[in-house]
Design an enzyme around this catalytic site. Sequence first.
Site, PDB file in Angstrom:
ATOM      1  N   GLY A 158      12.158  -3.624  -0.433  1.00 23.96           N
ATOM      2  CA  GLY A 158      12.106  -2.791  -1.263  1.00 23.96           C
ATOM      3  C   GLY A 158      13.019  -3.180  -2.398  1.00 23.96           C
ATOM      4  O   GLY A 158      13.613  -2.190  -3.143  1.00 23.96           O
ATOM      5  N   GLU A 159      13.346  -4.534  -2.635  1.00 21.21           N
ATOM      6  CA  GLU A 159      14.029  -4.904  -3.703  1.00 21.21           C
ATOM      7  C   GLU A 159      13.368  -5.900  -4.727  1.00 21.21           C
ATOM      8  O   GLU A 159      14.094  -6.225  -5.932  1.00 21.21           O
ATOM      9  CB  GLU A 159      15.494  -5.461  -3.199  1.00 21.21           C
ATOM     10  CG  GLU A 159      16.181  -4.564  -2.531  1.00 21.21           C
ATOM     11  CD  GLU A 159      17.731  -5.127  -1.873  1.00 21.21           C
ATOM     12  OE1 GLU A 159      18.393  -4.362  -1.667  1.00 21.21           O
ATOM     13  OE2 GLU A 159      17.584  -6.403  -1.907  1.00 21.21           O
ATOM     14  N   GLU A 179       3.124  -6.397 -10.296  1.00 19.43           N
ATOM     15  CA  GLU A 179       4.688  -6.008 -10.585  1.00 19.43           C
ATOM     16  C   GLU A 179       5.437  -7.097 -11.543  1.00 19.43           C
ATOM     17  O   GLU A 179       6.072  -6.386 -12.449  1.00 19.43           O
ATOM     18  CB  GLU A 179       5.266  -5.855  -9.312  1.00 19.43           C
ATOM     19  CG  GLU A 179       4.681  -5.006  -8.403  1.00 19.43           C
ATOM     20  CD  GLU A 179       5.207  -5.134  -6.901  1.00 19.43           C
ATOM     21  OE1 GLU A 179       5.585  -5.933  -6.425  1.00 19.43           O
ATOM     22  OE2 GLU A 179       4.864  -3.980  -6.178  1.00 19.43           O
ATOM     23  N   GLU A 203       0.747  -1.309  -0.059  1.00 20.41           N
ATOM     24  CA  GLU A 203       0.046  -0.127   0.037  1.00 20.41           C
ATOM     25  C   GLU A 203       0.889   1.377   0.068  1.00 20.41           C
ATOM     26  O   GLU A 203       0.478   2.270  -0.717  1.00 20.41           O
ATOM     27  CB  GLU A 203      -1.058  -0.060   1.212  1.00 20.41           C
ATOM     28  CG  GLU A 203      -1.815  -1.138   1.610  1.00 20.41           C
ATOM     29  CD  GLU A 203      -1.520  -2.548   1.624  1.00 20.41           C
ATOM     30  OE1 GLU A 203      -0.164  -2.462   2.120  1.00 20.41           O
ATOM     31  OE2 GLU A 203      -2.059  -3.327   1.858  1.00 20.41           O
ATOM     32  N   PRO A 238      10.767 -14.088   1.135  1.00 16.30           N
ATOM     33  CA  PRO A 238       9.532 -14.405   1.951  1.00 16.30           C
ATOM     34  C   PRO A 238       8.803 -13.106   2.229  1.00 16.30           C
ATOM     35  O   PRO A 238       9.514 -11.997   2.349  1.00 16.30           O
ATOM     36  CB  PRO A 238      10.157 -14.892   3.382  1.00 16.30           C
ATOM     37  CG  PRO A 238      11.728 -14.262   3.204  1.00 16.30           C
ATOM     38  CD  PRO A 238      12.084 -14.484   1.870  1.00 16.30           C
ATOM     39  N   ARG A 239       7.451 -13.499   2.479  1.00 15.05           N
ATOM     40  CA  ARG A 239       6.780 -12.074   2.903  1.00 15.05           C
ATOM     41  C   ARG A 239       7.099 -11.263   3.992  1.00 15.05           C
ATOM     42  O   ARG A 239       7.415 -10.000   3.774  1.00 15.05           O
ATOM     43  CB  ARG A 239       5.425 -12.545   2.835  1.00 15.05           C
ATOM     44  CG  ARG A 239       4.436 -11.276   3.162  1.00 15.05           C
ATOM     45  CD  ARG A 239       4.102 -10.368   1.764  1.00 15.05           C
ATOM     46  NE  ARG A 239       3.149  -9.549   2.025  1.00 15.05           N
ATOM     47  CZ  ARG A 239       2.701  -8.654   1.090  1.00 15.05           C
ATOM     48  NH1 ARG A 239       3.353  -8.654   0.033  1.00 15.05           N
ATOM     49  NH2 ARG A 239       1.627  -7.739   1.286  1.00 15.05           N
ATOM     50  N   ASN A 254       0.090  -9.545  -4.871  1.00 10.83           N
ATOM     51  CA  ASN A 254       0.240  -8.899  -6.127  1.00 10.83           C
ATOM     52  C   ASN A 254       0.846  -9.153  -7.424  1.00 10.83           C
ATOM     53  O   ASN A 254       1.941  -9.378  -7.379  1.00 10.83           O
ATOM     54  CB  ASN A 254       0.893  -7.383  -5.923  1.00 10.83           C
ATOM     55  CG  ASN A 254       0.732  -6.393  -7.044  1.00 10.83           C
ATOM     56  OD1 ASN A 254       0.334  -6.565  -8.133  1.00 10.83           O
ATOM     57  ND2 ASN A 254       1.295  -5.070  -6.774  1.00 10.83           N
ATOM     58  N   PRO A 255       0.177  -9.668  -8.469  1.00 11.99           N
ATOM     59  CA  PRO A 255       0.598 -10.166  -9.738  1.00 11.99           C
ATOM     60  C   PRO A 255       1.175  -8.972 -10.725  1.00 11.99           C
ATOM     61  O   PRO A 255       1.695  -9.353 -11.752  1.00 11.99           O
ATOM     62  CB  PRO A 255      -0.478 -11.000 -10.251  1.00 11.99           C
ATOM     63  CG  PRO A 255      -1.515 -10.184  -9.824  1.00 11.99           C
ATOM     64  CD  PRO A 255      -1.448  -9.774  -8.549  1.00 11.99           C
TER      65      PRO A 255
END
Length: 440
Positions: free
Chosen positions: A312-313, A341, A67, A270-271, A338-339
């Site tokens: 962030g990568e 990206e 988000e 990992p998330r 999210n698909p």
Amino acid sequence: MKDSGEFLIRSYVGATRVARPLVRGLVHWRRIKGKEHEERWRERLGEASLPTPAAPVVWVHAASVGETVAVMPLIYRIAATGVGVVLTTVTLASATLVAGRLPRGVCHQFVPLDIAPYVDRFLATWDPQLAIFVESEIWPVTIARLDARNVPLVVCNARMSPRSFAGWRRWPALSHAVFSRIRHCLAQSDADADRFRQLGAPRVSTIGNIKFDAPVPEASRTVAEALSASIDGRPVFLAASTHPGEEDIVLDAFTRALSRNADLLLILAPRHPARGPDVAGLASGHGLRTALRSIGALPERGTQVYVADTVGELGTLYRLARVAFIGGSLNPRIGGHNPIEPGGLGTAVVAGPNVGNWSEIYEALKAESALTEVRDATELFDAVDRLVNLDNTRQRQAEAARRVVARFSGALARTQAAIDPLIDPLIVSARLARRMPGPA
């Protein structure tokens, strides 16, 4: 219903005042467990750790990394007008993401807990003139206290899952009292818009999903070049935003894929980055040579699994990968991630069937043969083997995904246009404040 709803929300706000000592203890427990920032945990109690901007302030709230990334272009646009912004988030990962990336005039704080004294302290300190919440951040106390201060609230990229909708519907009077206080709801889809209307939101527009327009967070150029050089052209299978239980399935499929392509590299992201060492241990337990990104390691020639436990990568990792499995999609409790990206960056997308959080885009991807759906390790192996080794097949699927993502773009511009009428008066106030002489 209106009177009973007002009574319920007032009672709920009052109850949180009584619960304050218990909640403070909960924050302390979360701090011990490493779930709250060691030095900034008082922000969760509404205490500011930074000086407030002199200009009129807009409060932007985003729960987590996804988000936050999505709303950053909007934050940059507001800040460029001279209006101040306080960005709040919930997770430690989101705080790490924005560190050093915010423009002048934008401050980051952790969001206060939805307890009346903490929310009141935050509002008194920052004195926002407008609040913009992202997606599904609906907090009854916060919404009531904003309304009491006549601060308009916009929910942008608004999303309401069927499960959440059913929960709110159990309390119709309370839900109407909460949702009727939202000035404007900018929904991702017609289905989301309809749910917000039924719950009492007075003004709802279907805008689309701003995540289609958001820049994908990437590593610095130096890091990206170092990763690319160390991979040295090896085929890469990326498992992104995985959850416990999914890594075992991914590792099983990858082990089988190695028998067909010994040079294949698995990048496991990992998330929750804090799980990195555990995920690395899991991979090592499968007999795979493993390296950990968070300690500065790079995937050497003999590395088989590279655990990318950073924030962030992901954009950089998607660019390096031929195939990306999207985590959270093999667990019905998660609902997929999210698909957009990987689809927009030309990576072949693979996902499980549990994608309720993103059902519209996943359905569009499937309709255009732009996604491979898998249900277990065997199907995941088949998908990875085919997409890694068959260039034409992979390229056709990746190009189809690009077309689908492009078709859904434009929501950010529509969001900005909807919010501009509320921002414009603040721009005038900011300019007048700068022209006023200071004290003699």
